[in-house]
Every structure is written in structure tokens, then in C-alpha cells.
Design a protein around this motif. Sequence first.
Motif, PDB file in Angstrom:
ATOM      1  N   HIS A  48      -5.088  -2.724 -10.808  1.00 48.70           N
ATOM      2  CA  HIS A  48      -5.071  -3.945 -10.002  1.00 48.70           C
ATOM      3  C   HIS A  48      -3.727  -4.658 -10.020  1.00 48.70           C
ATOM      4  O   HIS A  48      -3.556  -5.672  -9.329  1.00 48.70           O
ATOM      5  CB  HIS A  48      -6.177  -4.893 -10.474  1.00 48.70           C
ATOM      6  N   GLY A  54      -2.476  -5.380  -6.829  1.00 49.16           N
ATOM      7  CA  GLY A  54      -2.852  -3.991  -6.619  1.00 49.16           C
ATOM      8  C   GLY A  54      -1.744  -3.035  -6.999  1.00 49.16           C
ATOM      9  O   GLY A  54      -0.568  -3.394  -7.003  1.00 49.16           O
ATOM     10  N   GLY A  63      -4.367   1.212  -1.244  1.00 52.40           N
ATOM     11  CA  GLY A  63      -5.680   0.720  -0.876  1.00 52.40           C
ATOM     12  C   GLY A  63      -6.803   1.207  -1.759  1.00 52.40           C
ATOM     13  O   GLY A  63      -7.934   0.779  -1.610  1.00 52.40           O
ATOM     14  N   LYS A  64      -6.501   2.102  -2.679  1.00 50.85           N
ATOM     15  CA  LYS A  64      -7.557   2.625  -3.547  1.00 50.85           C
ATOM     16  C   LYS A  64      -8.095   1.540  -4.462  1.00 50.85           C
ATOM     17  O   LYS A  64      -9.279   1.530  -4.797  1.00 50.85           O
ATOM     18  CB  LYS A  64      -7.006   3.791  -4.373  1.00 50.85           C
ATOM     19  N   ALA A  66      -8.508  -2.626  -5.414  1.00 55.46           N
ATOM     20  CA  ALA A  66      -8.538  -3.966  -4.828  1.00 55.46           C
ATOM     21  C   ALA A  66      -7.473  -4.864  -5.436  1.00 55.46           C
ATOM     22  O   ALA A  66      -7.146  -4.773  -6.615  1.00 55.46           O
ATOM     23  CB  ALA A  66      -9.913  -4.596  -5.051  1.00 55.46           C
ATOM     24  N   HIS A  90     -19.591   2.705  -8.390  1.00 51.91           N
ATOM     25  CA  HIS A  90     -18.217   3.198  -8.513  1.00 51.91           C
ATOM     26  C   HIS A  90     -18.110   3.780  -9.917  1.00 51.91           C
ATOM     27  O   HIS A  90     -18.233   3.056 -10.905  1.00 51.91           O
ATOM     28  CB  HIS A  90     -17.203   2.074  -8.317  1.00 51.91           C
ATOM     29  N   GLN A 169      -5.908  -8.639   1.547  1.00 52.13           N
ATOM     30  CA  GLN A 169      -6.420  -7.507   0.778  1.00 52.13           C
ATOM     31  C   GLN A 169      -5.844  -6.204   1.337  1.00 52.13           C
ATOM     32  O   GLN A 169      -5.411  -6.140   2.490  1.00 52.13           O
ATOM     33  CB  GLN A 169      -7.944  -7.481   0.845  1.00 52.13           C
ATOM     34  N   GLU A 170      -5.817  -5.152   0.528  1.00 55.67           N
ATOM     35  CA  GLU A 170      -5.306  -3.849   0.959  1.00 55.67           C
ATOM     36  C   GLU A 170      -6.054  -3.334   2.186  1.00 55.67           C
ATOM     37  O   GLU A 170      -7.285  -3.409   2.256  1.00 55.67           O
ATOM     38  CB  GLU A 170      -5.459  -2.818  -0.172  1.00 55.67           C
ATOM     39  N   TYR A 173      -8.608  -0.545   1.494  1.00 58.67           N
ATOM     40  CA  TYR A 173      -9.734  -1.085   0.732  1.00 58.67           C
ATOM     41  C   TYR A 173     -10.685  -1.831   1.673  1.00 58.67           C
ATOM     42  O   TYR A 173     -11.905  -1.658   1.608  1.00 58.67           O
ATOM     43  CB  TYR A 173      -9.219  -2.010  -0.366  1.00 58.67           C
ATOM     44  N   LYS A 176     -12.547   0.669   3.908  1.00 57.92           N
ATOM     45  CA  LYS A 176     -13.569   1.395   3.155  1.00 57.92           C
ATOM     46  C   LYS A 176     -14.782   0.514   2.871  1.00 57.92           C
ATOM     47  O   LYS A 176     -15.935   0.950   3.032  1.00 57.92           O
ATOM     48  CB  LYS A 176     -12.983   1.919   1.842  1.00 57.92           C
ATOM     49  N   GLN A 177     -14.534  -0.729   2.443  1.00 57.01           N
ATOM     50  CA  GLN A 177     -15.650  -1.601   2.113  1.00 57.01           C
ATOM     51  C   GLN A 177     -16.484  -1.940   3.343  1.00 57.01           C
ATOM     52  O   GLN A 177     -17.728  -1.952   3.287  1.00 57.01           O
ATOM     53  CB  GLN A 177     -15.152  -2.890   1.447  1.00 57.01           C
TER      54      GLN A 177
END
Length: 216
Positions: A48, A54, A63-64, A66, A90, A169-170, A173, A176-177
Amino acid sequence: MGLWLVVMLGAGLLMSTWQTVAAAGVQRQGDVRAGQAKSEAERCQECHGVDGQGAGRSNGPEGKFAKLAGQYPEYILKQIRDFRSGARKHDLMAIMAGSVDDDDVLDIAAYFAAQAPMKGEPARPSATGRKLYQEGDAGRGIAACASCHGAEGRGLRANGFISPAIGGQEWLYLDKQLREWRSGDRRNSSGGVMNLVTQGLTDEDIVALADYISAL
């Protein structure tokens, strides 16, 4: 769906999101200095970032991991508890969450919360993303993201209820979310709120939203 229904839905989603985090039941304020040492010892900083921004390209695909800088401590605590219980899936985070107790998490969360808010990536102009984020889409029953996360994506805190910060935020990420909320692979929001609000989003919408939010 009429516009007034979308507005009312957005208000309901806001309260549900806040209630989810309020349920974390924080009993004390974390210690920032202790959290700095604990976040290093527990290897949180490896993924992080030392400053919560990050790890990016320096540690795996961008982006892997957060960004946590400026995030509300109560939100971080809830996510750790959800990783620990299996409510959020996860593999790596489940292991990490199981290695720290809530007192340690409060200190670690306080440290990341004290860092300068997560920074946006270079702007990717997206009129679609801006409209969806700020206004939603009444015709498709999509509530505005800003109704919960604020116009600048900094989250909202009121009367003990919190909606998390997401601005800056990335990109990967976020992408994906949003896809995992839509598919149901992630479902740890109160009453399935995020699963509900993402149902009407197309792949193109998600890309546009990730473009816009990551640049805030």
C-alpha cells in the motif's frame, strides 16, 4: 424510473453505505506513530506504500494494491474484519488480516488516514464518467456516485456514519472492484448496496467511471 425515485434511492444507498462502516464499532482512536511502526512490521507498506499511495509499478501491476492514504480508519477496520471473516474474498489479505488484531488495525488505519489524501492519476477526459459519477442516469435507474462518496470522491462523514474515499484511487483497482461488485464476486456492502448500484453499468460505463474517479 422517475427522477425522484433515483434521488430517493441515492439517499437510501448513502445511509446504507454509512451504516455498514458505522457497524465496525470503533472503540478508540488509533495511534499514528504506533501505526507507522506496525504498518512497516506487518508489511502493509510493501503493497500500500509508505505514504499510503500504493505500490504501483514498483511492486507488481499498477492497480493491484489499493491506495489507503486519507482513508477513514473505520472503513479500513471494517474491510480487515471482512477479509478475516471471509465476507470479502482475497487470499493474501485474508492471511494478513488474520495476523493482526483490531487494536493493531486501528493504529495502522490511523497512520494511513493521517497521510495526504490519495492522489489522482493524470486526467483521462471522460464526459460519460463525469456524468455518471456526478449525476447518475435516471433513465437507467443509476444513482450518482457523488451522493455517497462526495463530489470530489473524498467520502462523507456525518453523525458517526461514513462513506469511503475513492477519488484518486488506482485505475485498475477501481475497474476491478466495480466489476466484482457487479458480478457479485464482491458482496460485503450493507444490504448488497454496491451490488445493486452497479447492476445497470455496462463495461464501457465502468471504464469511464474508473477514468473519472482515478483522476479526481
